[in-house]
Write a protein that holds these residues in place. Sequence first.
Motif, PDB file in Angstrom:
ATOM      1  N   LEU A  60      33.368 -27.579  48.918  1.00 60.82           N
ATOM      2  CA  LEU A  60      34.156 -28.247  47.881  1.00 60.82           C
ATOM      3  C   LEU A  60      34.003 -27.527  46.542  1.00 60.82           C
ATOM      4  CD1 LEU A  60      33.497 -32.008  48.750  1.00 60.82           C
ATOM      5  CD2 LEU A  60      35.581 -30.681  49.150  1.00 60.82           C
ATOM      6  N   ALA A  61      32.762 -27.129  46.226  1.00 61.42           N
ATOM      7  CA  ALA A  61      32.514 -26.410  44.977  1.00 61.42           C
ATOM      8  C   ALA A  61      33.235 -25.065  44.981  1.00 61.42           C
ATOM      9  CB  ALA A  61      31.014 -26.206  44.780  1.00 61.42           C
ATOM     10  N   TRP A  62      33.231 -24.397  46.137  1.00 62.29           N
ATOM     11  CA  TRP A  62      33.908 -23.105  46.257  1.00 62.29           C
ATOM     12  C   TRP A  62      35.409 -23.248  46.020  1.00 62.29           C
ATOM     13  CZ3 TRP A  62      37.560 -21.257  49.841  1.00 62.29           C
ATOM     14  CH2 TRP A  62      37.771 -19.874  49.814  1.00 62.29           C
ATOM     15  N   LEU A  63      36.000 -24.311  46.558  1.00 61.10           N
ATOM     16  CA  LEU A  63      37.431 -24.536  46.378  1.00 61.10           C
ATOM     17  C   LEU A  63      37.766 -24.823  44.919  1.00 61.10           C
ATOM     18  CD1 LEU A  63      38.228 -26.730  49.523  1.00 61.10           C
ATOM     19  CD2 LEU A  63      38.933 -24.363  49.127  1.00 61.10           C
ATOM     20  N   VAL A  64      36.987 -25.700  44.305  1.00 62.10           N
ATOM     21  CA  VAL A  64      37.241 -26.063  42.905  1.00 62.10           C
ATOM     22  C   VAL A  64      37.056 -24.861  41.988  1.00 62.10           C
ATOM     23  CG1 VAL A  64      36.450 -27.468  40.968  1.00 62.10           C
ATOM     24  CG2 VAL A  64      36.647 -28.487  43.242  1.00 62.10           C
ATOM     25  N   VAL A  65      35.933 -24.163  42.151  1.00 61.38           N
ATOM     26  CA  VAL A  65      35.653 -22.999  41.305  1.00 61.38           C
ATOM     27  C   VAL A  65      36.659 -21.884  41.587  1.00 61.38           C
ATOM     28  CG1 VAL A  65      33.986 -21.157  40.849  1.00 61.38           C
ATOM     29  CG2 VAL A  65      33.222 -23.526  41.006  1.00 61.38           C
ATOM     30  N   GLY A  66      37.105 -21.776  42.853  1.00 60.95           N
ATOM     31  CA  GLY A  66      38.109 -20.774  43.176  1.00 60.95           C
ATOM     32  C   GLY A  66      39.396 -20.992  42.407  1.00 60.95           C
ATOM     33  N   VAL A  67      39.866 -22.239  42.372  1.00 60.56           N
ATOM     34  CA  VAL A  67      41.083 -22.572  41.621  1.00 60.56           C
ATOM     35  C   VAL A  67      40.864 -22.320  40.127  1.00 60.56           C
ATOM     36  CG1 VAL A  67      42.642 -24.435  40.939  1.00 60.56           C
ATOM     37  CG2 VAL A  67      41.898 -24.234  43.323  1.00 60.56           C
ATOM     38  N   MET A  68      39.722 -22.760  39.614  1.00 60.82           N
ATOM     39  CA  MET A  68      39.421 -22.555  38.199  1.00 60.82           C
ATOM     40  C   MET A  68      39.390 -21.065  37.845  1.00 60.82           C
ATOM     41  SD  MET A  68      36.391 -25.388  37.713  1.00 60.82           S
ATOM     42  CE  MET A  68      35.956 -24.773  36.076  1.00 60.82           C
ATOM     43  N   SER A  69      38.829 -20.266  38.742  1.00 57.76           N
ATOM     44  CA  SER A  69      38.730 -18.821  38.492  1.00 57.76           C
ATOM     45  C   SER A  69      40.110 -18.176  38.461  1.00 57.76           C
ATOM     46  CB  SER A  69      37.870 -18.161  39.578  1.00 57.76           C
ATOM     47  OG  SER A  69      36.551 -18.657  39.554  1.00 57.76           O
ATOM     48  N   LEU A  70      40.970 -18.574  39.386  1.00 59.09           N
ATOM     49  CA  LEU A  70      42.321 -18.015  39.411  1.00 59.09           C
ATOM     50  C   LEU A  70      43.108 -18.414  38.162  1.00 59.09           C
ATOM     51  CD1 LEU A  70      43.261 -18.533  43.172  1.00 59.09           C
ATOM     52  CD2 LEU A  70      42.565 -16.409  42.047  1.00 59.09           C
ATOM     53  N   VAL A  71      42.947 -19.650  37.718  1.00 57.46           N
ATOM     54  CA  VAL A  71      43.608 -20.098  36.490  1.00 57.46           C
ATOM     55  C   VAL A  71      43.098 -19.294  35.303  1.00 57.46           C
ATOM     56  CG1 VAL A  71      43.855 -22.021  34.873  1.00 57.46           C
ATOM     57  CG2 VAL A  71      44.075 -22.424  37.338  1.00 57.46           C
ATOM     58  N   TRP A  72      41.795 -19.077  35.261  1.00 57.54           N
ATOM     59  CA  TRP A  72      41.202 -18.294  34.167  1.00 57.54           C
ATOM     60  C   TRP A  72      41.714 -16.856  34.180  1.00 57.54           C
ATOM     61  CZ3 TRP A  72      37.975 -13.973  34.318  1.00 57.54           C
ATOM     62  CH2 TRP A  72      37.409 -13.605  33.088  1.00 57.54           C
ATOM     63  N   ILE A  73      41.766 -16.236  35.358  1.00 59.73           N
ATOM     64  CA  ILE A  73      42.253 -14.861  35.470  1.00 59.73           C
ATOM     65  C   ILE A  73      43.705 -14.770  34.998  1.00 59.73           C
ATOM     66  CG2 ILE A  73      42.902 -13.067  37.131  1.00 59.73           C
ATOM     67  CD1 ILE A  73      40.399 -13.883  38.755  1.00 59.73           C
ATOM     68  N   HIS A  74      44.530 -15.730  35.403  1.00 63.60           N
ATOM     69  CA  HIS A  74      45.931 -15.749  34.966  1.00 63.60           C
ATOM     70  C   HIS A  74      46.024 -15.866  33.450  1.00 63.60           C
ATOM     71  CE1 HIS A  74      49.906 -17.498  34.089  1.00 63.60           C
ATOM     72  NE2 HIS A  74      50.320 -16.855  35.179  1.00 63.60           N
ATOM     73  N   ARG A  75      45.195 -16.739  32.876  1.00 59.07           N
ATOM     74  CA  ARG A  75      45.258 -16.984  31.438  1.00 59.07           C
ATOM     75  C   ARG A  75      44.822 -15.774  30.621  1.00 59.07           C
ATOM     76  NH1 ARG A  75      42.520 -21.585  31.109  1.00 59.07           N
ATOM     77  NH2 ARG A  75      40.533 -20.751  30.360  1.00 59.07           N
ATOM     78  N   VAL A  76      43.684 -15.170  30.982  1.00 61.69           N
ATOM     79  CA  VAL A  76      43.205 -14.029  30.197  1.00 61.69           C
ATOM     80  C   VAL A  76      44.136 -12.836  30.352  1.00 61.69           C
ATOM     81  CG1 VAL A  76      40.792 -14.748  30.244  1.00 61.69           C
ATOM     82  CG2 VAL A  76      41.649 -13.225  32.037  1.00 61.69           C
ATOM     83  N   ASN A  77      44.767 -12.696  31.520  1.00 62.07           N
ATOM     84  CA  ASN A  77      45.708 -11.598  31.713  1.00 62.07           C
ATOM     85  C   ASN A  77      46.977 -11.828  30.894  1.00 62.07           C
ATOM     86  OD1 ASN A  77      47.900  -9.974  33.392  1.00 62.07           O
ATOM     87  ND2 ASN A  77      45.880  -9.143  33.943  1.00 62.07           N
ATOM     88  N   ALA A  78      47.457 -13.083  30.879  1.00 64.24           N
ATOM     89  CA  ALA A  78      48.643 -13.414  30.085  1.00 64.24           C
ATOM     90  C   ALA A  78      48.365 -13.200  28.601  1.00 64.24           C
ATOM     91  CB  ALA A  78      49.055 -14.861  30.350  1.00 64.24           C
ATOM     92  N   ASN A  79      47.180 -13.605  28.147  1.00 59.91           N
ATOM     93  CA  ASN A  79      46.809 -13.386  26.755  1.00 59.91           C
ATOM     94  C   ASN A  79      46.733 -11.901  26.424  1.00 59.91           C
ATOM     95  OD1 ASN A  79      46.608 -16.121  26.214  1.00 59.91           O
ATOM     96  ND2 ASN A  79      44.413 -16.213  26.604  1.00 59.91           N
ATOM     97  N   ALA A  80      46.206 -11.117  27.368  1.00 56.06           N
ATOM     98  CA  ALA A  80      46.086  -9.674  27.152  1.00 56.06           C
ATOM     99  C   ALA A  80      47.459  -9.036  26.979  1.00 56.06           C
ATOM    100  CB  ALA A  80      45.337  -9.030  28.321  1.00 56.06           C
ATOM    101  N   HIS A  81      48.440  -9.520  27.737  1.00 55.32           N
ATOM    102  CA  HIS A  81      49.803  -8.992  27.590  1.00 55.32           C
ATOM    103  C   HIS A  81      50.358  -9.266  26.196  1.00 55.32           C
ATOM    104  CE1 HIS A  81      51.177  -7.363  31.470  1.00 55.32           C
ATOM    105  NE2 HIS A  81      50.317  -8.190  32.027  1.00 55.32           N
ATOM    106  N   GLY A  82      49.891 -10.329  25.564  1.00 56.91           N
ATOM    107  CA  GLY A  82      50.336 -10.628  24.213  1.00 56.91           C
ATOM    108  C   GLY A  82      49.611  -9.817  23.147  1.00 56.91           C
ATOM    109  N   LEU A  83      48.549  -9.152  23.556  1.00 55.88           N
ATOM    110  CA  LEU A  83      47.763  -8.358  22.604  1.00 55.88           C
ATOM    111  C   LEU A  83      48.087  -6.872  22.647  1.00 55.88           C
ATOM    112  CD1 LEU A  83      44.243 -10.010  23.154  1.00 55.88           C
ATOM    113  CD2 LEU A  83      45.751 -10.314  21.176  1.00 55.88           C
ATOM    114  N   ALA A  84      48.595  -6.387  23.782  1.00 56.92           N
ATOM    115  CA  ALA A  84      48.854  -4.952  23.924  1.00 56.92           C
ATOM    116  C   ALA A  84      49.977  -4.708  24.917  1.00 56.92           C
ATOM    117  CB  ALA A  84      47.579  -4.232  24.387  1.00 56.92           C
ATOM    118  N   ASN A  85      50.530  -3.510  24.859  1.00 56.59           N
ATOM    119  CA  ASN A  85      51.595  -3.108  25.771  1.00 56.59           C
ATOM    120  C   ASN A  85      51.058  -2.100  26.793  1.00 56.59           C
ATOM    121  OD1 ASN A  85      53.609  -4.613  24.358  1.00 56.59           O
ATOM    122  ND2 ASN A  85      53.716  -2.980  22.824  1.00 56.59           N
TER     123      ASN A  85
END
Length: 223
Positions: A60-85
């Motif tokens: 259960l912890a693996w599933l929850v943390v897995g989803v959280m990790s993917l959301v975090w990866i998406h967010r930091v990557n999206a933010n990075a696109h706003g900082l540089a080309n």
Amino acid sequence: MAIGLGIHIAITLFSMAALALELIYLEAVQMAPLSELLRDFAAPSTIDLLVMTSSLAELLAWLVVGVMSLVWIHRVNANAHGLANGMQSSSAWAVGWFFVPIALLWKPFRGIEEAWKVSHAPDRWQILDTPPLLRIWWGFWIVSGFVGNIASRMTWSAQTVEDYIASDRAMLLSALVYVPTMLLFLQIVRRLTRAQSGVIRSRREALRLGGETLPPFAGANAP
């Protein structure tokens, strides 16, 4: 995110302890005198319940943390696109590559690598070297995946005491590789989040002083 990773690591360590206890019992079963002593210490049903409970909690912890990790990866990557080309990995594929066979061995790493570089030096990220922390973490991640897959197959196919002893040993080895993987990822989450948040705050302040507004990022205080 960091708290979730910490809880997941703690649950994994508890699961390792339960597996170790089961392994001790199974090995003692093959030696009658020791088996009698251990039976007085912990009944098989008690050990089975402990292992099942810890395994379920870990899943259960693996599933929850897995989803959280993917959301975090998406967010930091999206933010990075706003900082540089010039980034090659989109925020969607930074997550999507984790589900593509073969490509998942290196493609997801590219997305996190680019987000890391942009978050530390947006204006010259393309000439930055990849930090050892990322390479070491990804190496552990690959090894952990292979060992975990083998251990799972051994567990599902186990039928005899000897099979269960072998599968428990494999599962413990898998956990011994997985825990450092998560500890390294925890450091990456903390450092990348801190660096990216600092860059975004600096740009917002600079633009505010210049009378301009910075477009919204994926996270309120990003990431």
